[in-house]
Design an enzyme around this catalytic site. Structure first.
Site, short mmCIF file in Angstrom:
data_model
loop_
_atom_site.label_atom_id
_atom_site.label_comp_id
_atom_site.label_asym_id
_atom_site.label_seq_id
_atom_site.Cartn_x
_atom_site.Cartn_y
_atom_site.Cartn_z
N ASP A 82 0.28 3.86 3.10
CA ASP A 82 -0.37 3.79 2.02
C ASP A 82 -0.78 2.03 1.67
O ASP A 82 0.60 1.15 1.46
CB ASP A 82 -0.59 4.78 0.68
N HIS A 83 -2.08 1.44 1.10
CA HIS A 83 -2.03 -0.27 0.83
C HIS A 83 -1.81 -0.96 1.79
O HIS A 83 -1.24 -1.83 1.12
CB HIS A 83 -2.08 0.20 -0.58
N HIS A 181 -3.14 1.89 -10.97
CA HIS A 181 -1.67 2.51 -10.95
C HIS A 181 -0.37 2.27 -11.74
O HIS A 181 -0.21 0.91 -12.09
CB HIS A 181 -0.60 1.77 -9.35
N GLY A 216 -4.12 6.57 -8.27
CA GLY A 216 -3.85 6.28 -9.91
C GLY A 216 -3.49 7.68 -10.29
O GLY A 216 -3.79 7.57 -11.96
N VAL A 238 -0.61 10.27 -5.87
CA VAL A 238 0.23 10.46 -7.01
C VAL A 238 1.96 9.29 -6.41
O VAL A 238 2.63 9.98 -5.28
CB VAL A 238 0.76 11.70 -7.54
P1 13P Z 1 0.55 5.94 -9.17
O1 13P Z 1 1.72 5.29 -8.54
O2 13P Z 1 -0.49 5.51 -10.63
O3 13P Z 1 0.52 7.64 -9.38
O4 13P Z 1 -0.70 5.82 -7.61
C1 13P Z 1 -0.62 6.89 -6.69
C2 13P Z 1 -1.37 5.71 -5.93
O5 13P Z 1 -2.91 5.42 -6.10
C3 13P Z 1 -0.58 5.23 -4.58
O6 13P Z 1 -1.99 4.35 -3.56
#
Ligand code: 13P
Length: 291
Positions: A82-83, A181, A216, A238
């Site tokens: 992720d990211h 997020h 998010g 999530v």
């Molecule tokens: P949240 O932390 O708001 O659930 O977002 C998760 C997310 O988008 C991870 O990439």
């Protein structure tokens, strides 16, 4: 059944009008809890790791655990990075065996975002069996080491989204549509449904079947989650909700059992809390029985 990339399960979700949950984990017990909840619900699953937990747990350890658990599970399971802002680390995780990689160059100028995303997409496609997620516009809030303040966040331009997909070869698109997020400051966060609708329709009109990703998830009202899925969101992220669940459950158990020193009981309690929480999300996503 088991080891899959994201694109194949998401295209099925898109057609079936449900979303596949993509849950960020920071340790192996959380991972097991998320998997068990999905196996019980017979739901397809995307496990996510941000860069810090991937480095902390060790890439080879994490992938070995994922492969072992996914191979035994009677549901499709994808492992997503992720990211990640670092092109070389994206490639490294692809080499290790992640099956979906997110290169997040969304804070770069448009051309540079395309260039970096394409570099990772081409690399992963050459290996085979790995799909790639890119972000356009910037999602506000904090995820891992990335912090985007609301004033600096920028929503995704629909026309640019088409160009971004075409030129970068990306497999999944995360368009910034106002979700953020972390914990929302208001009960009804301002989400740009129309923008998501426009992007989904533009893709369809151009015969592009790229799945759309909603970031998010934590704190969004149920109606909002359902509407975003109806409008075309097929991967739903999530993270914060599971982190809070894990820490709150651990704290609750220790407070109630301060004189006990059996870590197994604590692990079980926290894992069950994760399972219950994840089940709520599966029900919202409509993914039960879709494995
Ligand atoms: P949240 O932390 O708001 O659930 O977002 C998760 C997310 O988008 C991870 O990439």
């Amino acid at each position: 059944m088991a080891i899959v990339n994201a694109r194949e399960i998401l295209q099925k979700a898109k057609k079936g009008k449900y979303a596949v949950g993509a849950f960020n984990i920071t340790n192996i017990i959380q991972l097991e809890g998320v998997v068990e909840a999905h196996v019980e619900a017979q739901a397809p699953l995307i496990i996510q790791t941000s860069v810090s937990p991937a480095k902390f747990l060790g890439e080879s350890v994490l992938v070995a655990v994922y492969r072992e658990i996914a191979a035994a599970a009677p549901i499709p399971v994808c492992l997503h990075l992720d990211h990640c802002q670092d092109v070389d680390y994206c490639k490294k995780c692809a080499d290790f065996g992640w099956t979906n990689i997110m290169i997040d160059a969304s804070r770069e100028p448009f051309e540079e975002n395309i260039r970096r995303t394409k570099e990772v997409a081409d690399y992963c496609h050459k290996i085979g069996g790995i799909t790639v997620e890119g972000e356009l516009g910037t999602v506000a809030g904090v995820e891992d080491q990335i912090k985007v303040v609301e004033d600096e966040s920028k929503l995704c331009d629909p026309e640019q989204a088409l160009e971004f997909i075409r030129r970068s070869n990306v497999d999944l698109l995360a368009p910034a549509i106002g979700t953020a997020h972390g914990v929302y400051k208001t009960k009804n966060p301002k989400v740009d449904f129309e923008r998501l609708d426009t992007i989904a329709k533009l893709l369809e009109a151009n015969k592009m079947d790229t799945p759309l990703v909603i970031h998010g998830g934590t704190g969004l009202p149920v109606d909002t989650v359902k509407r975003l899925i109806e409008l075309g969101g097929s991967k739903f992220n999530v993270s914060t909700d599971l982190k809070h669940t894990w820490i709150d459950a651990t704290y609750q158990y220790i407070s109630a059992n301060r004189d006990e020193y059996d870590p197994g009981k604590l692990d079980k309690f926290a894992k069950n809390a994760i399972k219950e929480k994840v089940r709520e999300w599966i029900d919202m996503f409509g993914s039960a029985g879709k494995a």
